[in-house]
Design an enzyme around this catalytic site. Structure first.
Site, PDB file in Angstrom:
ATOM      1  CB  SER A 123      -0.913   0.023   1.225  1.00  0.00           C
ATOM      2  OG  SER A 123      -1.692  -1.146   1.281  1.00  0.00           O
TER       3      SER A 123
HETATM    4  N1  SAH Z   1      -0.803  -4.363   3.873  1.00  0.00           N
HETATM    5  C1  SAH Z   1      -0.289  -4.954   2.669  1.00  0.00           C
HETATM    6  C2  SAH Z   1      -1.319  -4.845   1.579  1.00  0.00           C
HETATM    7  C3  SAH Z   1      -1.168  -5.917   0.585  1.00  0.00           C
HETATM    8  S1  SAH Z   1      -2.411  -5.934  -0.676  1.00  0.00           S
HETATM    9  C4  SAH Z   1       0.992  -4.260   2.252  1.00  0.00           C
HETATM   10  O1  SAH Z   1       1.085  -3.040   2.410  1.00  0.00           O
HETATM   11  O2  SAH Z   1       1.870  -4.922   1.713  1.00  0.00           O
HETATM   12  C5  SAH Z   1      -3.706  -6.850   0.092  1.00  0.00           C
HETATM   13  C6  SAH Z   1      -3.385  -8.253   0.551  1.00  0.00           C
HETATM   14  O3  SAH Z   1      -4.622  -8.850   0.948  1.00  0.00           O
HETATM   15  C7  SAH Z   1      -2.805  -9.157  -0.535  1.00  0.00           C
HETATM   16  O4  SAH Z   1      -1.610  -9.711  -0.072  1.00  0.00           O
HETATM   17  C8  SAH Z   1      -3.882 -10.229  -0.736  1.00  0.00           C
HETATM   18  O5  SAH Z   1      -3.373 -11.509  -1.036  1.00  0.00           O
HETATM   19  C9  SAH Z   1      -4.570 -10.212   0.617  1.00  0.00           C
HETATM   20  N2  SAH Z   1      -5.923 -10.750   0.578  1.00  0.00           N
HETATM   21  C10 SAH Z   1      -6.888 -10.578  -0.360  1.00  0.00           C
HETATM   22  N3  SAH Z   1      -8.005 -11.262  -0.046  1.00  0.00           N
HETATM   23  C11 SAH Z   1      -7.757 -11.867   1.144  1.00  0.00           C
HETATM   24  C12 SAH Z   1      -8.521 -12.724   1.998  1.00  0.00           C
HETATM   25  N4  SAH Z   1      -9.769 -13.081   1.718  1.00  0.00           N
HETATM   26  N5  SAH Z   1      -7.948 -13.154   3.134  1.00  0.00           N
HETATM   27  C13 SAH Z   1      -6.671 -12.810   3.461  1.00  0.00           C
HETATM   28  N6  SAH Z   1      -5.904 -12.012   2.697  1.00  0.00           N
HETATM   29  C14 SAH Z   1      -6.431 -11.546   1.558  1.00  0.00           C
END
Ligand code: SAH
Length: 217
Positions: A62
């Protein structure tokens, strides 16, 4: 900390302050965590820019502003005497950067990720930074983490179309959930629990990858 943090992290914190982040503890955490460790080497030169970056598997780390803003919302003072949030649930570990920021500010972090390879990488990075107050789970974030509930705060870093009921139920009384909601148009929303009542406040328009329902990757 085992790894040196470049001065560019402090400059990023300064930039976020200019952009409206007020909480000094959040700004300090941004200045202390080496974000370049959370992206691939070829993108490391962009790590201290205020932008989201790809982390593989169609996912993104993010934008630092939004990481800081959501963390600030979790820490916003509540009018409950003695309220000091300690236990936080994060849904969507991804790179682990938001997790690392949380680990500097709260005593116990639980984080759920559905893509195993991302979870492994994040685990290694947190170990490298000597952040040991994080429990990780490979699972579906729509379900939260029932056996660790209740949580003082819950932060979701992927957008569901509607708020998952399990997350509201896993909030402690007085607890706060910060979550982007929507599909094309998304809004960052804060829910606060008061007994069996939930108040909600919309904060600003945002853009996150979707919170994928069901099936693990
Ligand atoms: N906070 C993270 C954001 C990553 S993007 C950062 O800054 O790196 C969002 C993440 O949510 C991804 O890694 C994706 O795989 C995860 N995600 C999406 N759907 C999900 C679900 N149902 N359960 C758990 N994780 C999920």
């Amino acid at each position: 900390m085992a790894v040196a943090t470049p001065r560019s992290a402090a400059l990023l914190a300064q930039k976020l302050q200019q952009d409206g982040i007020r909480n000094a503890k959040v700004l300090d955490a941004i200045a202390q965590i080496p974000r370049h460790l959370f992206v691939e080497l070829v993108l490391a030169h962009k790590a201290y820019e205020n932008t989201a970056l790809p982390i593989g598997q169609g996912q993104t780390i993010s934008q630092p502003y939004i990481v800081a803003r959501m963390t600030e919302l979790l820490l916003e003072p509540l009018d409950i005497e003695g309220w000091k949030p300690q236990k936080v649930l994060e849904i969507g570990t991804g790179s682990g950067y938001q997790t690392a920021i949380l680990a500097r500010l709260f005593s116990q972090i639980c984080t759920v990720e559905r893509i195993k390879t991302l979870q492994f990488q994040a685990k290694r990075r947190l170990q490298q930074l000597d952040l040991h107050n994080v429990s990780m789970k490979h699972g579906d974030g729509w379900l939260g983490w029932a056996t660790k509930a209740p949580f003082d705060c819950i932060i979701v870093t992927a957008a569901p179309t509607q708020v998952p009921e399990a997350l509201l139920q896993q909030l402690a009384d007085g607890g706060r959930l910060v979550i982007p909601v929507g599909s094309q148009e998304q809004v960052l929303r804060v829910y606060t629990r008061n007994g069996e009542e939930f108040s909600q406040k919309d904060v600003e328009a945002v853009r996150f990858v979707p919170l994928v329902p069901g099936e693990l990757a």
